[in-house]
Design an enzyme around this catalytic site. Structure first.
Site, PDB file in Angstrom:
ATOM      1  N   SER A  38      32.615  45.771  52.794  1.00  0.00           N
ATOM      2  CA  SER A  38      33.467  46.548  53.712  1.00  0.00           C
ATOM      3  C   SER A  38      32.932  46.470  55.141  1.00  0.00           C
ATOM      4  O   SER A  38      33.688  46.279  56.095  1.00  0.00           O
ATOM      5  CB  SER A  38      33.483  48.025  53.292  1.00  0.00           C
ATOM      6  N   ARG A  42      34.539  44.528  58.648  1.00  0.00           N
ATOM      7  CA  ARG A  42      34.745  45.336  59.862  1.00  0.00           C
ATOM      8  C   ARG A  42      33.911  44.805  61.018  1.00  0.00           C
ATOM      9  O   ARG A  42      34.353  44.798  62.172  1.00  0.00           O
ATOM     10  CB  ARG A  42      34.409  46.803  59.565  1.00  0.00           C
ATOM     11  N   SER A 183      43.021  55.833  50.770  1.00  0.00           N
ATOM     12  CA  SER A 183      42.732  54.414  50.971  1.00  0.00           C
ATOM     13  C   SER A 183      42.068  54.179  52.315  1.00  0.00           C
ATOM     14  O   SER A 183      42.676  54.378  53.374  1.00  0.00           O
ATOM     15  CB  SER A 183      44.015  53.578  50.874  1.00  0.00           C
ATOM     16  N   ASP A 335      35.435  51.064  43.373  1.00  0.00           N
ATOM     17  CA  ASP A 335      35.221  49.700  42.873  1.00  0.00           C
ATOM     18  C   ASP A 335      34.242  49.647  41.703  1.00  0.00           C
ATOM     19  O   ASP A 335      33.992  48.575  41.151  1.00  0.00           O
ATOM     20  CB  ASP A 335      34.713  48.802  44.002  1.00  0.00           C
ATOM     21  N   LYS A 362      44.211  46.811  42.252  1.00  0.00           N
ATOM     22  CA  LYS A 362      43.043  46.102  42.784  1.00  0.00           C
ATOM     23  C   LYS A 362      43.212  44.593  42.544  1.00  0.00           C
ATOM     24  O   LYS A 362      44.314  44.132  42.305  1.00  0.00           O
ATOM     25  CB  LYS A 362      41.756  46.646  42.145  1.00  0.00           C
ATOM     26  N   ARG A 366      43.030  46.722  37.182  1.00  0.00           N
ATOM     27  CA  ARG A 366      41.683  46.963  36.629  1.00  0.00           C
ATOM     28  C   ARG A 366      41.665  47.999  35.518  1.00  0.00           C
ATOM     29  O   ARG A 366      40.723  48.031  34.726  1.00  0.00           O
ATOM     30  CB  ARG A 366      40.730  47.418  37.733  1.00  0.00           C
ATOM     31  N   ARG A 409      34.806  41.740  39.964  1.00  0.00           N
ATOM     32  CA  ARG A 409      34.075  42.882  39.406  1.00  0.00           C
ATOM     33  C   ARG A 409      34.224  42.941  37.885  1.00  0.00           C
ATOM     34  O   ARG A 409      33.325  43.397  37.185  1.00  0.00           O
ATOM     35  CB  ARG A 409      34.519  44.179  40.068  1.00  0.00           C
TER      36      ARG A 409
HETATM   37  C1  S3P Z   1      37.762  48.986  50.862  1.00  0.00           C
HETATM   38  C2  S3P Z   1      38.440  50.065  50.360  1.00  0.00           C
HETATM   39  C3  S3P Z   1      38.814  50.192  48.944  1.00  0.00           C
HETATM   40  C4  S3P Z   1      38.015  49.246  48.049  1.00  0.00           C
HETATM   41  C5  S3P Z   1      37.930  47.876  48.625  1.00  0.00           C
HETATM   42  C6  S3P Z   1      37.272  47.911  49.987  1.00  0.00           C
HETATM   43  C7  S3P Z   1      37.493  48.922  52.306  1.00  0.00           C
HETATM   44  O1  S3P Z   1      40.184  49.887  48.814  1.00  0.00           O
HETATM   45  O2  S3P Z   1      38.601  49.186  46.773  1.00  0.00           O
HETATM   46  O3  S3P Z   1      37.172  47.022  47.781  1.00  0.00           O
HETATM   47  O4  S3P Z   1      36.682  48.083  52.742  1.00  0.00           O
HETATM   48  O5  S3P Z   1      38.096  49.715  53.044  1.00  0.00           O
HETATM   49  P1  S3P Z   1      41.333  51.018  49.064  1.00  0.00           P
HETATM   50  O6  S3P Z   1      41.262  51.412  50.473  1.00  0.00           O
HETATM   51  O7  S3P Z   1      42.626  50.343  48.740  1.00  0.00           O
HETATM   52  O8  S3P Z   1      40.984  52.113  48.099  1.00  0.00           O
END
Ligand code: S3P
Length: 458
Positions: A38, A42, A183, A335, A362, A366, A409
């Site tokens: 993540s 970013r 989310s 996750d 996902k 999942r 995963r």
């Molecule tokens: C993420 C948010 C999650 C996660 C994904 C990474 C992120 O998804 O499942 O692997 O980097 O913001 P959601 O925002 O759809 O829950």
């Protein structure tokens, strides 16, 4: 598109079947897991929108993140790799990106695709985006509907699926939106759009989700305020700030650490140390749950790296007890459910994992895929609404071949199961592991795990 990293590693290709079996010896060793996925996405995106040069240390070089690097390059940021894990981004500045010359292929990555929609929505850009078969099945309406309110025009396949085309708004309006699902991807897409909108973008999240975008925006000098609001938060961003380049150190990904953690807990006699794991409290639901289940996990050497809390985890084999995991905890471990389900199947007593509806959208469904993974290996498991109920304490587990549905995963969870189950566990396709955890198999073998190619591939 160049699919090679600058230091020559090829993207994995699908197809290799692997099998994990019970280790003869305990797992032992000191490891570090790859950079947080993540934060890596970013870092490339925010640095690409900043003015000046950002040095990123510890960037995850999995395929998902490399897709973001390629996309940011196509949009006009300079993205350079100096050495493994050390990257430099010279940003184009907010509003400074241009239309890509070709289709943006986001591979397997929902985070890359959804966050990029936010950037594109508020730039005077035309772009077309696609992805692999898994990503083309995933819902994009959750971002394109709210983003359209800033003036962007999206055209997507039926059901809001990729491929999609976007004509970004030349003069974007700020957004005000209450997230209907917890989310972080949707929140981050709206914040990225808000960067190039005049005025204040305001997002209400009913339940807190990972806040790496808010942390990184502040790190780059943007004015973001976060106010507690009911059970959740109100996030406000002042649009059109000047983002100033600022170096980033990416911590180890707690979602990747999850696999060696559970392996060490389940293989008798094991003791491992995982260094430099990100411990953002909005990401530590799995560690909290495992400790409640009786896991011996000690956090040492707590420190800060790149604006995020980090620590070393000392994990020793433990006898786990089943657990009732509340739905409110889901965003902090979203996750980690496939690997938690493996731990629950091997724990004493039943477990109920609540509020897992989001798992259906996902990299694979999942919820269904985790159920199938456990059942084919002899566990007793049911799905009731959005909850998964796992009997635990099975007499004999393993012996199954798990279909991984292009989901990294699932693949890693099944292999960890094989290390502790009575009979080996096989997976159909190890190729996708590299999307988030390049080097997973070698790292686990280094700890003493037995993971081998299936005879037909050997
Ligand atoms: C993420 C948010 C999650 C996660 C994904 C990474 C992120 O998804 O499942 O692997 O980097 O913001 P959601 O925002 O759809 O829950």
């Amino acid at each position: 598109m160049n699919l090679e990293t600058p230091h020559g590693r090829q993207f994995p290709r699908p197809g290799a079947s692997l099998r994990a079996r019970r280790a003869i010896a305990p797992l032992r060793g000191r490891i570090a897991v790859p950079g947080d996925k993540s934060i890596s996405h970013r870092a490339l995106m925010f640095a690409g929108l900043a003015i000046g040069e950002t040095r990123i240390t510890g960037l995850l070089e999995g395929e998902d993140v490399l897709r973001t690097a390629v996309a940011m390059r196509a949009l006009g940021a300079h993205v350079l790799c100096d050495a493994p894990g050390i990257w430099r981004v010279i940003g184009a500045g907010i509003g400074g990106l241009h239309s890509p010359e070709d289709v943006l292929d986001m591979g397997n990555s929902g985070t890359a695709a959804r966050l990029l929609c936010g950037i594109l929505a508020s730039h005077d850009i035309f772009a077309v985006m696609t992805g692999d078969a898994s990503l083309r099945r995933r819902p994009m309406r959750r971002v394109i509907d709210p983003l359209a309110a800033c003036g962007a025009v999206f055209a997507a396949r039926a059901g809001g699926r990729l491929p999609l085309a976007v004509t970004g708004a030349a003069d974007a309006l700020p957004l005000s939106y209450r997230l209907p699902v917890a989310s972080a991807q949707v929140k981050s897409a709206l914040l990225l759009a808000g960067l190039n909108a005049r005025g204040i973008t305001e997002i209400e999240e009913p339940e807190p989700t990972r806040d790496h975008s808010e942390n990184m925006l502040r790190h780059f000098g943007a004015a973001v305020s976060v106010i507690p609001h009911g059970h959740g938060k109100l996030v406000r961003l002042h649009g059109q700030p000047e983002l100033m380049a600022a170096d980033i150190v990416v911590p180890g990904d707690p979602s990747s650490a999850a696999f060696p953690i559970v392996a060490a807990l389940l293989v008798p006699g094991s003791r491992i140390v995982i260094e430099g794991v990100g411990l953002n409290p909005l990401r530590t639901g799995l560690v909290a749950t495992l400790i409640e289940m009786g896991a011996d996990i000690v956090i040492t050497n707590r420190r800060e790296a790149g604006g995020e809390p980090v620590g070393d985890l000392v994990v020793s084999a433990s006898s786990l007890q089943g657990s009732d995991v509340p739905a409110e905890r889901a965003p902090s471990m979203i996750d980690e459910y496939p690997i938690l389900a493996v731990a629950c199947a091997l724990a004493r007593g039943p477990s109920r994992l609540r509020g897992l509806g989001e798992l259906r959208v996902k990299e694979s469904d999942r919820l269904a895929a985790t159920l199938a993974m456990l059942r084919v290996n002899g566990a007793t498991v049911e799905v009731e609404g959005d909850d998964m109920i796992i009997a635990g304490g099975a007499n004999r587990l393993g012996g199954g071949r798990v279909i991984t549905h292009m989901d990294h995963r699932l693949a890693m969870s099944a292999l960890v199961m094989g290390l502790a189950a009575d009979a080996p566990v096989a997976i159909d396709d190890a190729g996708f592991i590299d999307t988030s955890f390049p080097g997973f198999v070698d790292l686990m073998r280094g700890l003493g795990a037995v993971i081998e190619p299936m005879e037909e591939d050997a």
